[in-house]
Design a protein around this motif. Structure first.
Motif, PDB file in Angstrom:
ATOM      1  N   ARG A  20      61.281  50.656  36.909  1.00  0.00           N
ATOM      2  CA  ARG A  20      61.872  50.358  38.227  1.00  0.00           C
ATOM      3  C   ARG A  20      62.300  49.513  38.705  1.00  0.00           C
ATOM      4  O   ARG A  20      62.749  48.280  38.135  1.00  0.00           O
ATOM      5  N   TYR A  21      62.764  49.544  39.882  1.00  0.00           N
ATOM      6  CA  TYR A  21      63.202  48.192  40.086  1.00  0.00           C
ATOM      7  C   TYR A  21      62.780  46.871  41.637  1.00  0.00           C
ATOM      8  O   TYR A  21      61.252  47.320  41.542  1.00  0.00           O
ATOM      9  N   PRO A  22      62.209  45.821  40.062  1.00  0.00           N
ATOM     10  CA  PRO A  22      61.587  45.308  40.702  1.00  0.00           C
ATOM     11  C   PRO A  22      61.710  44.499  42.329  1.00  0.00           C
ATOM     12  O   PRO A  22      62.561  44.866  43.020  1.00  0.00           O
ATOM     13  N   GLU A  23      60.887  44.449  43.382  1.00  0.00           N
ATOM     14  CA  GLU A  23      60.590  43.802  44.290  1.00  0.00           C
ATOM     15  C   GLU A  23      61.018  42.478  44.627  1.00  0.00           C
ATOM     16  O   GLU A  23      61.527  41.808  43.413  1.00  0.00           O
ATOM     17  N   ALA A  24      61.217  42.156  46.111  1.00  0.00           N
ATOM     18  CA  ALA A  24      62.182  41.132  46.243  1.00  0.00           C
ATOM     19  C   ALA A  24      61.150  39.590  45.505  1.00  0.00           C
ATOM     20  O   ALA A  24      60.028  39.830  46.155  1.00  0.00           O
ATOM     21  N   GLY A  25      61.939  39.290  45.092  1.00  0.00           N
ATOM     22  CA  GLY A  25      61.243  38.201  44.544  1.00  0.00           C
ATOM     23  C   GLY A  25      60.682  38.342  43.275  1.00  0.00           C
ATOM     24  O   GLY A  25      59.463  37.299  42.196  1.00  0.00           O
ATOM     25  N   GLU A  26      60.354  39.043  42.662  1.00  0.00           N
ATOM     26  CA  GLU A  26      59.535  39.879  41.780  1.00  0.00           C
ATOM     27  C   GLU A  26      60.177  39.549  40.453  1.00  0.00           C
ATOM     28  O   GLU A  26      61.377  39.878  40.040  1.00  0.00           O
ATOM     29  N   THR A  27      58.999  38.916  38.758  1.00  0.00           N
ATOM     30  CA  THR A  27      59.786  39.075  37.988  1.00  0.00           C
ATOM     31  C   THR A  27      58.947  40.431  37.260  1.00  0.00           C
ATOM     32  O   THR A  27      58.140  40.296  37.020  1.00  0.00           O
ATOM     33  N   ILE A  28      59.790  41.447  36.695  1.00  0.00           N
ATOM     34  CA  ILE A  28      58.988  42.689  35.380  1.00  0.00           C
ATOM     35  C   ILE A  28      60.152  42.600  34.080  1.00  0.00           C
ATOM     36  O   ILE A  28      60.632  42.041  33.568  1.00  0.00           O
ATOM     37  N   ILE A  29      59.257  43.339  33.799  1.00  0.00           N
ATOM     38  CA  ILE A  29      59.315  43.470  31.767  1.00  0.00           C
ATOM     39  C   ILE A  29      60.414  44.390  31.612  1.00  0.00           C
ATOM     40  O   ILE A  29      60.275  45.624  32.450  1.00  0.00           O
ATOM     41  N   GLY A  30      61.889  43.673  30.993  1.00  0.00           N
ATOM     42  CA  GLY A  30      62.395  44.794  30.801  1.00  0.00           C
ATOM     43  C   GLY A  30      62.338  45.291  29.068  1.00  0.00           C
ATOM     44  O   GLY A  30      61.261  45.255  28.749  1.00  0.00           O
ATOM     45  N   GLY A  31      63.136  47.016  29.225  1.00  0.00           N
ATOM     46  CA  GLY A  31      62.646  47.294  27.790  1.00  0.00           C
ATOM     47  C   GLY A  31      64.163  47.303  27.374  1.00  0.00           C
ATOM     48  O   GLY A  31      64.702  46.494  26.803  1.00  0.00           O
ATOM     49  N   LYS A  32      64.764  48.571  26.750  1.00  0.00           N
ATOM     50  CA  LYS A  32      66.100  48.410  26.093  1.00  0.00           C
ATOM     51  C   LYS A  32      66.902  47.494  26.843  1.00  0.00           C
ATOM     52  O   LYS A  32      67.619  47.308  28.072  1.00  0.00           O
TER      53      LYS A  32
END
Length: 50
Positions: A20-32
């Motif tokens: 999914r798209y991250p929220e403002a200021g959020e860091t998320i884990i990426g995949g490929k």
């Protein structure tokens, strides 16, 4: 074989898939992860090489 000089840009796109798209200021884990070349000079050189 003819010699050709291509003057133009070479770019590298860095693409990461996520769930999914991250929220403002959020860091998320990426995949490929992919590195995709581009740019007018780069593409023209590849076309002329064929």
């Amino acid at each position: 074989m003819s010699k050709v000089l291509v003057i133009g840009s070479i770019n590298m796109d860095l693409v990461v898939e996520t769930e999914r798209y991250p929220e403002a200021g959020e860091t998320i884990i990426g995949g490929k992860f992919e590195q995709i070349h581009g740019g007018k000079g780069s593409i023209m050189s590849l076309i002329l090489k064929k």
